[in-house]
Design a protein around this motif. Sequence first.
Motif, PDB file in Angstrom:
ATOM      1  N   THR A  72      -3.694  -9.865   5.205  1.00  0.00           N
ATOM      2  CA  THR A  72      -4.058  -8.697   4.400  1.00  0.00           C
ATOM      3  C   THR A  72      -4.975  -9.135   3.274  1.00  0.00           C
ATOM      4  N   VAL A  73      -6.112  -8.464   3.151  1.00  0.00           N
ATOM      5  CA  VAL A  73      -7.064  -8.722   2.071  1.00  0.00           C
ATOM      6  C   VAL A  73      -7.167  -7.443   1.248  1.00  0.00           C
ATOM      7  N   ARG A  74      -6.887  -7.567  -0.049  1.00  0.00           N
ATOM      8  CA  ARG A  74      -6.955  -6.416  -0.952  1.00  0.00           C
ATOM      9  C   ARG A  74      -7.938  -6.705  -2.070  1.00  0.00           C
ATOM     10  N   GLY A  75      -8.656  -5.676  -2.472  1.00  0.00           N
ATOM     11  CA  GLY A  75      -9.554  -5.772  -3.611  1.00  0.00           C
ATOM     12  C   GLY A  75      -9.262  -4.657  -4.586  1.00  0.00           C
ATOM     13  N   ARG A  76      -9.042  -5.014  -5.844  1.00  0.00           N
ATOM     14  CA  ARG A  76      -8.771  -4.035  -6.896  1.00  0.00           C
ATOM     15  C   ARG A  76      -9.730  -4.324  -8.050  1.00  0.00           C
ATOM     16  N   LYS A  99      -6.646  -5.218   6.982  1.00  0.00           N
ATOM     17  CA  LYS A  99      -5.625  -6.018   7.650  1.00  0.00           C
ATOM     18  C   LYS A  99      -6.157  -6.546   8.975  1.00  0.00           C
ATOM     19  N   PHE A 100      -5.754  -7.780   9.278  1.00  0.00           N
ATOM     20  CA  PHE A 100      -6.117  -8.428  10.530  1.00  0.00           C
ATOM     21  C   PHE A 100      -4.843  -8.967  11.169  1.00  0.00           C
ATOM     22  N   ASN A 101      -4.601  -8.622  12.409  1.00  0.00           N
ATOM     23  CA  ASN A 101      -3.457  -9.152  13.138  1.00  0.00           C
ATOM     24  C   ASN A 101      -3.834 -10.509  13.700  1.00  0.00           C
ATOM     25  N   LEU A 102      -3.049 -11.509  13.357  1.00  0.00           N
ATOM     26  CA  LEU A 102      -3.337 -12.869  13.795  1.00  0.00           C
ATOM     27  C   LEU A 102      -2.562 -13.172  15.069  1.00  0.00           C
ATOM     28  N   ALA A 103      -3.197 -13.869  15.975  1.00  0.00           N
ATOM     29  CA  ALA A 103      -2.527 -14.297  17.203  1.00  0.00           C
ATOM     30  C   ALA A 103      -1.494 -15.368  16.852  1.00  0.00           C
ATOM     31  N   ASP A 104      -0.597 -15.630  17.771  1.00  0.00           N
ATOM     32  CA  ASP A 104       0.414 -16.658  17.560  1.00  0.00           C
ATOM     33  C   ASP A 104      -0.255 -17.995  17.298  1.00  0.00           C
ATOM     34  N   HIS A 105       0.293 -18.734  16.361  1.00  0.00           N
ATOM     35  CA  HIS A 105      -0.130 -20.091  15.999  1.00  0.00           C
ATOM     36  C   HIS A 105      -1.477 -20.140  15.280  1.00  0.00           C
ATOM     37  N   VAL A 106      -1.978 -19.015  14.789  1.00  0.00           N
ATOM     38  CA  VAL A 106      -3.199 -19.006  13.982  1.00  0.00           C
ATOM     39  C   VAL A 106      -2.782 -19.039  12.515  1.00  0.00           C
TER      40      VAL A 106
END
Length: 150
Positions: A72-76, A99-106
């Motif tokens: 998750t990357v947030r900018g405020r 948001k980015f879903n990461l594959a297993d083991h990343v």
Amino acid sequence: MKIDLTPLYANTVGFDRFGSLLDAALSADRQSAGYPPYDIELVGENKYAITLAVAGFQDNEIDVQVELGVLTVRGRKDEAKKDSRYLHRGIATRSFERKFNLADHVEVVNAQLDNGLLKISLVKEIPEAMKPRKIPVGNTTQAIENAVES
């Protein structure tokens, strides 16, 4: 639009995350889907980089977190600087969450902000236990002799 995936769960094992990913993709807010723009790059055999265009943000205004396989990357933006009067405002400095879903083991290695681009480095590290291994094939006599010697 909500899809009931209960019948899918009854016949599968270990794909629970797939259903929640599908639900999240279908219910995502489409208005903010384009901000900030980003690239996903294959840097090496098991190395990746996500680059987000975050012009106008300082490093202390950006938060990068990984939790349960989701980056998750947030900018405020600091709202204290509202004393400026603009004739035209084309640089988007609104708050965002991507948001980015990461594959297993990343795993996320690091994040750097340079010239308005946030570059997040990732690496896929497969554990030794999951890497393919060669099993020697012998005859029955050798297997029995090895078992007796052990």
